[in-house]
Design a protein around this motif. Structure first.
Motif, PDB file in Angstrom:
ATOM      1  N   VAL A  88      18.495  74.776  11.303  1.00 47.29           N
ATOM      2  CA  VAL A  88      18.260  74.707   9.858  1.00 47.29           C
ATOM      3  C   VAL A  88      17.202  73.635   9.624  1.00 47.29           C
ATOM      4  CG1 VAL A  88      19.257  74.257   7.585  1.00 47.29           C
ATOM      5  CG2 VAL A  88      20.655  75.350   9.371  1.00 47.29           C
TER       6      VAL A  88
ATOM      7  N   THR B 269      15.996  83.169  10.271  1.00 45.40           N
ATOM      8  CA  THR B 269      17.067  82.927   9.302  1.00 45.40           C
ATOM      9  C   THR B 269      17.230  84.130   8.385  1.00 45.40           C
ATOM     10  OG1 THR B 269      15.562  81.873   7.708  1.00 45.40           O
ATOM     11  CG2 THR B 269      16.621  80.430   9.330  1.00 45.40           C
TER      12      THR B 269
ATOM     13  N   VAL C 193      21.594  82.199  11.466  1.00 43.67           N
ATOM     14  CA  VAL C 193      20.459  81.704  12.233  1.00 43.67           C
ATOM     15  C   VAL C 193      20.498  82.363  13.613  1.00 43.67           C
ATOM     16  CG1 VAL C 193      19.287  79.692  13.175  1.00 43.67           C
ATOM     17  CG2 VAL C 193      20.529  79.502  11.008  1.00 43.67           C
TER      18      VAL C 193
END
Length: 245
Positions: A148, A180, A197
């Motif tokens: 992330v 993502t 992810v």
């Protein structure tokens, strides 16, 4: 800016390191049927190699929602949290618990998953830049792979390059493509939309098959599910820990 978070991660060594620890858990299970199923699944998965395709093209989605630290994609779980470990057809109830230590300007978390005193350890790093995966078992990545990145958009794709280090073996070059997306999941707290992810990993020679790791993060709940090559781990109750960086 964290070195290696953009640029161009993984092979048989990583699979074998993690599956070896899963086999140790299986050998200590009280139920013979579960032991046999779990060990058999690890053998089949080792032979299969977990090959999946990956893409090298970077993509951005300027109109999509922005990934923000305020969404609390990482929740510390200092108390043991019930989880299910799925290896092939074997389903094993275990617990997972995170411990933390500070390194430079980031916080590293060791997520311990195990039963009957046996453990598989997953390593993550949380900082003001985002959340990264540092490895599992005796295997690690330098620098950690960014899962992330705060400020990027949902649907974005980026690349990572670094090295893969397995205990007792020389380091080898590694690269990854990270994608993502949003995906609906069932959770003890109710249905939710998670940040999915997907990491397409390549290690060593270009001719080696890629592997795929998948992580699901839910705002306010943290990492609710992870699919590493060889097993899937799902949290089966809501975390009661603190959002932490």
């Amino acid at each position: 800016r964290v070195p290696g978070w953009e640029g161009q991660a993984h092979g048989d060594r990583y699979t074998h390191a993690v599956l070896g620890e899963l086999c140790s858990i299986a050998l200590n299970m009280p139920c013979l049927a579960v032991r046999v199923a779990l060990i058999g699944a690890t053998v089949l998965l080792t032979a299969a190699g977990c090959e999946r395709p990956g893409s090298e093209q970077e993509r951005t989605h300027p109109e999509a929602p922005t990934l923000r630290a305020e969404e609390q994609y990482w929740i510390a779980t200092p108390e043991p949290l019930p989880c299910v470990l799925q290896v092939g057809s074997a389903r094993l109830e275990v617990s997972c618990q995170s411990s933390r230590y500070r390194e430079h300007d980031s916080v590293r978390f060791l997520l311990r998953i195990g039963s009957q005193g046996q453990e598989v350890v997953e390593r993550y790093e949380a900082s003001s830049d985002g959340i990264a995966f540092a490895g599992a078992g005796s295997d690690r990545f330098e620098p950690p792979i960014p899962l992330v990145i705060y400020g990027r958009k949902l649907g974005d794709q980026w690349h990572w390059s670094g090295i893969n280090i397995t205990e007792g073996e020389p380091a080898v070059p590694a690269k990854a493509t990270i994608r993502t997306s949003a995906e609906g999941l069932r959770h003890p707290s109710g249905p939710l939309t998670a940040l999915k992810v997907t990491v397409s990993l390549a290690i060593g020679a270009p001719s080696r098959p890629r592997e795929e790791l998948v992580f699901w993060f839910a705002p306010g709940l943290g990492l609710v599910q992870a699919e590493l090559c060889g097993y899937t781990r799902t949290v089966t109750s809501a975390a009661s820990g603190d959002a932490s960086r």
